[in-house]
Structures are given as structure tokens and as C-alpha cells.
Design a protein around this motif. Sequence first.
Motif, mmCIF file in Angstrom:
data_model
loop_
_atom_site.group_PDB
_atom_site.id
_atom_site.type_symbol
_atom_site.label_atom_id
_atom_site.label_comp_id
_atom_site.label_asym_id
_atom_site.label_seq_id
_atom_site.Cartn_x
_atom_site.Cartn_y
_atom_site.Cartn_z
ATOM 1 N N LEU A 112 0.698 -1.465 4.801
ATOM 2 C CA LEU A 112 -0.141 -0.260 4.825
ATOM 3 C C LEU A 112 -1.405 -0.397 3.982
ATOM 4 N N ALA A 113 -1.474 -1.418 3.124
ATOM 5 C CA ALA A 113 -2.639 -1.556 2.230
ATOM 6 C C ALA A 113 -3.896 -1.804 3.049
ATOM 7 N N THR A 120 -11.411 11.408 9.212
ATOM 8 C CA THR A 120 -10.619 12.582 9.589
ATOM 9 C C THR A 120 -10.143 13.380 8.367
ATOM 10 N N ASP A 156 -0.984 -7.257 -4.999
ATOM 11 C CA ASP A 156 -2.324 -7.236 -4.398
ATOM 12 C C ASP A 156 -2.242 -8.060 -3.111
ATOM 13 N N GLY A 194 0.830 -1.222 0.000
ATOM 14 C CA GLY A 194 0.000 0.000 0.000
ATOM 15 C C GLY A 194 0.854 1.257 0.000
ATOM 16 N N TYR A 211 -14.475 -0.862 9.778
ATOM 17 C CA TYR A 211 -13.057 -0.486 9.906
ATOM 18 C C TYR A 211 -12.565 -0.787 11.321
ATOM 19 N N GLY A 233 -0.211 5.156 -0.844
ATOM 20 C CA GLY A 233 -1.213 5.860 -0.055
ATOM 21 C C GLY A 233 -0.626 7.055 0.689
ATOM 22 N N GLN A 234 -1.454 7.626 1.569
ATOM 23 C CA GLN A 234 -1.058 8.847 2.285
ATOM 24 C C GLN A 234 0.217 8.627 3.108
ATOM 25 N N ILE A 280 -10.150 -7.150 2.145
ATOM 26 C CA ILE A 280 -8.845 -6.491 1.960
ATOM 27 C C ILE A 280 -8.143 -6.304 3.306
ATOM 28 N N GLY A 337 2.383 5.762 2.902
ATOM 29 C CA GLY A 337 3.455 5.107 2.144
ATOM 30 C C GLY A 337 4.226 6.047 1.248
ATOM 31 N N LEU A 393 -9.904 2.651 4.310
ATOM 32 C CA LEU A 393 -10.091 3.477 5.503
ATOM 33 C C LEU A 393 -11.565 3.542 5.916
ATOM 34 N N SER A 409 -5.610 2.131 14.648
ATOM 35 C CA SER A 409 -6.243 3.447 14.496
ATOM 36 C C SER A 409 -7.081 3.796 15.724
HETATM 37 P P1 NAD Z 1 -4.466 5.109 1.911
HETATM 38 O O1 NAD Z 1 -5.887 4.798 1.683
HETATM 39 O O2 NAD Z 1 -3.980 6.474 1.632
HETATM 40 O O3 NAD Z 1 -3.551 4.093 1.081
HETATM 41 C C1 NAD Z 1 -3.800 2.731 1.067
HETATM 42 C C2 NAD Z 1 -3.097 2.143 -0.144
HETATM 43 O O4 NAD Z 1 -3.420 0.752 -0.177
HETATM 44 C C3 NAD Z 1 -3.534 2.738 -1.479
HETATM 45 O O5 NAD Z 1 -2.415 3.206 -2.197
HETATM 46 C C4 NAD Z 1 -4.223 1.583 -2.204
HETATM 47 O O6 NAD Z 1 -3.976 1.553 -3.598
HETATM 48 C C5 NAD Z 1 -3.588 0.385 -1.522
HETATM 49 N N1 NAD Z 1 -4.420 -0.823 -1.598
HETATM 50 C C6 NAD Z 1 -5.761 -0.950 -1.439
HETATM 51 N N2 NAD Z 1 -6.128 -2.226 -1.630
HETATM 52 C C7 NAD Z 1 -5.000 -2.923 -1.885
HETATM 53 C C8 NAD Z 1 -4.724 -4.284 -2.174
HETATM 54 N N3 NAD Z 1 -5.703 -5.195 -2.238
HETATM 55 N N4 NAD Z 1 -3.446 -4.652 -2.363
HETATM 56 C C9 NAD Z 1 -2.451 -3.742 -2.318
HETATM 57 N N5 NAD Z 1 -2.639 -2.426 -2.087
HETATM 58 C C10 NAD Z 1 -3.908 -2.036 -1.875
HETATM 59 O O7 NAD Z 1 -4.131 4.665 3.408
HETATM 60 P P2 NAD Z 1 -3.084 5.326 4.429
HETATM 61 O O8 NAD Z 1 -3.706 6.546 4.974
HETATM 62 O O9 NAD Z 1 -1.745 5.396 3.816
HETATM 63 O O10 NAD Z 1 -3.163 4.233 5.592
HETATM 64 C C11 NAD Z 1 -2.260 3.159 5.686
HETATM 65 C C12 NAD Z 1 -2.599 2.369 6.939
HETATM 66 O O11 NAD Z 1 -2.593 3.260 8.058
HETATM 67 C C13 NAD Z 1 -3.998 1.725 6.931
HETATM 68 O O12 NAD Z 1 -3.950 0.522 7.641
HETATM 69 C C14 NAD Z 1 -4.834 2.723 7.710
HETATM 70 O O13 NAD Z 1 -5.948 2.109 8.324
HETATM 71 C C15 NAD Z 1 -3.836 3.178 8.741
HETATM 72 N N6 NAD Z 1 -4.187 4.464 9.341
HETATM 73 C C16 NAD Z 1 -4.185 5.596 8.575
HETATM 74 C C17 NAD Z 1 -4.549 6.803 9.161
HETATM 75 C C18 NAD Z 1 -4.580 8.087 8.363
HETATM 76 O O14 NAD Z 1 -5.094 9.094 8.870
HETATM 77 N N7 NAD Z 1 -4.034 8.118 7.149
HETATM 78 C C19 NAD Z 1 -4.899 6.842 10.510
HETATM 79 C C20 NAD Z 1 -4.918 5.656 11.249
HETATM 80 C C21 NAD Z 1 -4.530 4.470 10.644
#
Ligand code: NAD
Length: 315
Positions: free
Chosen positions: A74-75, A183, A52, A8, A141, A11-12, A92, A14, A78, A116
Amino acid sequence: MKRILITGALGQIGTELTVKLREIYGEENVLPTDLRIPEWGKMKDTPFEILDVTDSEAVMEMTKKFKPDTIIHLAALLSAVAERTPKRAWDINMGGLMNTLEAAREVGAQYFTPSSIGSFGPSTPKDNTPQETIQRPSTMYGVNKVAGELLLDYYYERFGVDTRSVRFPGLISYEQEPGGGTTDYACEIYFEAVKNGTYTSFIDKGTYMDMMYIDDAINCIIDLLQADPEKLSVRNAFNVSAMSIDPEMVAESIKKHIPEFELKYDVDPMRQAIAESWPNSLDCDEAKEQWNFKCEYDLDKMTEKMLSGIREKMN
Ligand code: NAD
Ligand code: AKB
């Protein structure tokens, strides 16, 4: 020297974590993966693999080939997206977690994945929420995050996997759009302030949630991964937070730089209900004591960084 496999990674979290880890450990020792190849940004034209996480064979094969000593998973979907598509979220969020935990077990890798504030629910004490407390969330979630925390304990106790995690609050950044959480308003508000001088919040005034600026979140992951295992008594997830804020507080902070900024409300019942089921503020003492958790950014410092970063990006 570490060798790190990231899922993942686009994402935000990664997007920024990969760059920072590559600065520390070298490009060849950090392999980012996601569902697609990056077409822009600092990961474009660098080593990257499509993976994946619901495909258990592919996860195992990639892990055996790259031979990481650390897996950062991280995938995920949310909170708001997961609530709209709960079955897909289960597949997922739980499938990806199991497949990457099994891969970590197979190669003996250290394992990090974020939990989280969403792992808490309406019956959790709302203020100064303790490290150990009631976790009965009312969202898919949250159900995934609690099950995930239990699995981290289980893989640590049963198989000796070096599992580490934090309960992240809402993370605020401008490099990558947030992925569909409750958030997200706290990121959108800065973009709209710069672009249009006004923002319509889907979260109501007076709704307090914990937040953290992305730089603190990245440092937090790196610090926890480097922490002395002997000092860690928590293997499911540590409470961490930088600030407890509501939309009005963010608006006041923005007005110090954009006095004409106007905040309006059009509350989304689903995301508001999720926000109301989460804590107002977390007690982070265990993280501070066990691995020296700290944050550099308060609300005003974060606002300065967000506004200048967004302006730079737009030019
Ligand atoms: P995000 O949604 O920005 O990124 C998630 C990434 O996962 C995306 O790039 C997406 O393409 C990828 N993805 C989705 N399904 C997939 C699959 N089947 N195989 C491979 N990749 C896949 O999420 P984020 O904000 O970077 O969060 C990462 C982790 O941190 C998550 O577990 C999230 O719950 C946790 N988290 C995030 C926050 C936040 O505010 N950003 C807060 C608490 C916890
Ligand atoms: C979300 O709102 O879903 C995430 C989180 C706090 O887990 N930002």
C-alpha cells in the motif's frame, strides 16, 4: 490460514485493513509496516515493523524473516502529492512496487496492490469506462499506476506470481486522513460539515468522479484475495466503484442531516485538471462476474456513517 505482510499500513487503507485482517487471521499472522511506528489507534503497542519500501534489501530481508504467503503493498504517494514531487513519486511508487514484487516472487507469495481511476486519462472514454480501454494518463501518479498494472501482468505471466489488483475510486473514511489525493475533498467535506457547517471545495461543481466507502473497499480487497484463481482472467487490475458523484451531490446528502450546511468553491487548478482527466464513472461488470464484487454503501448510507463516525471521534 493466511500470513500477510502489509506495507504503507499507517495510511488511509492500511489503518482499517490491518485491523480487519487481524480479526480474521489473528494478530500474529498480519504484520503491518510503514516508515514510522504507530503512536495511537488500534495498531499502537502491537507487532509492527519500520520498513522503507524503496530499500530493496530491507524489503527482501523482512519478507524472508516473516515468511508471508500474501504481500499487500500500500505504500505510495497519491495523485496530488505525486504531481508536486514527480521524481520522488517515481522513486517510491515504482521502486516500492518492484521491490515488493521481487520479494513476492522470492517467497512465492500472493500479491495485492491497488491501482486507481488515476490510471485513466483524458483520451479514455469518460462514462461507463470499460475494463479494457485507453490508458494514457496525464499525471505522474497515473503513469506509475499504468506501469504498475503492466508489471502485475508481467510478474503473473513470466514468474507465476499470483497478482491481484483493483482500480480503486476515491475512498471515503474518517479513521485516517486521506494521503494527498484529488478525491480528498469528499472526505474533508464531512469533517468540515460537522466542525464548521461549511466547506470550501477545491474541486468544482459538476465534476463527477467515482467514490467508495472504506468498508466496501476493505471487503473488496479481502474478497479478491480469497477469489478462486481459476475464475480470474484480469491480473493487472479490475474496475471497481460504488458511486459516481460531484460535490453538489455530497452537499445535498449532508443537508439531509445538517440543513444549514453551506458549500463554497475555491477551485485548485492542478487538482481540478487531474479530476477532469479521470473518468466520470466506471463499468465494473468484470469484477462482478469474476469474483462477485459488490458494495453496501450508496451516497446517503455513507453520509450517515461518516457524520456519526466523525461526531463520535470528536467527543
Ligand atoms: P496513504 O497516502 O493514506 O498511505 C500511504 C502510506 O505509505 C503512508 O502511511 C506512508 O507513510 C507510507 N509510505 C510512503 N512512502 C513510503 C515508503 N518509502 N516506505 C514505506 N511506506 C511509505 O495511501 P492510501 O490511501 O492508504 O493508499 C494506498 C494505496 O492505494 C496506494 O497505492 C494508492 O495509490 C492506492 N489508492 C488509494 C485510493 C484512495 O482513495 N485512498 C484510491 C485509489 C488507489
Ligand atoms: C487520489 O485522488 O489520488 C486517490 C485515487 C483515486 O487514486 N484517491
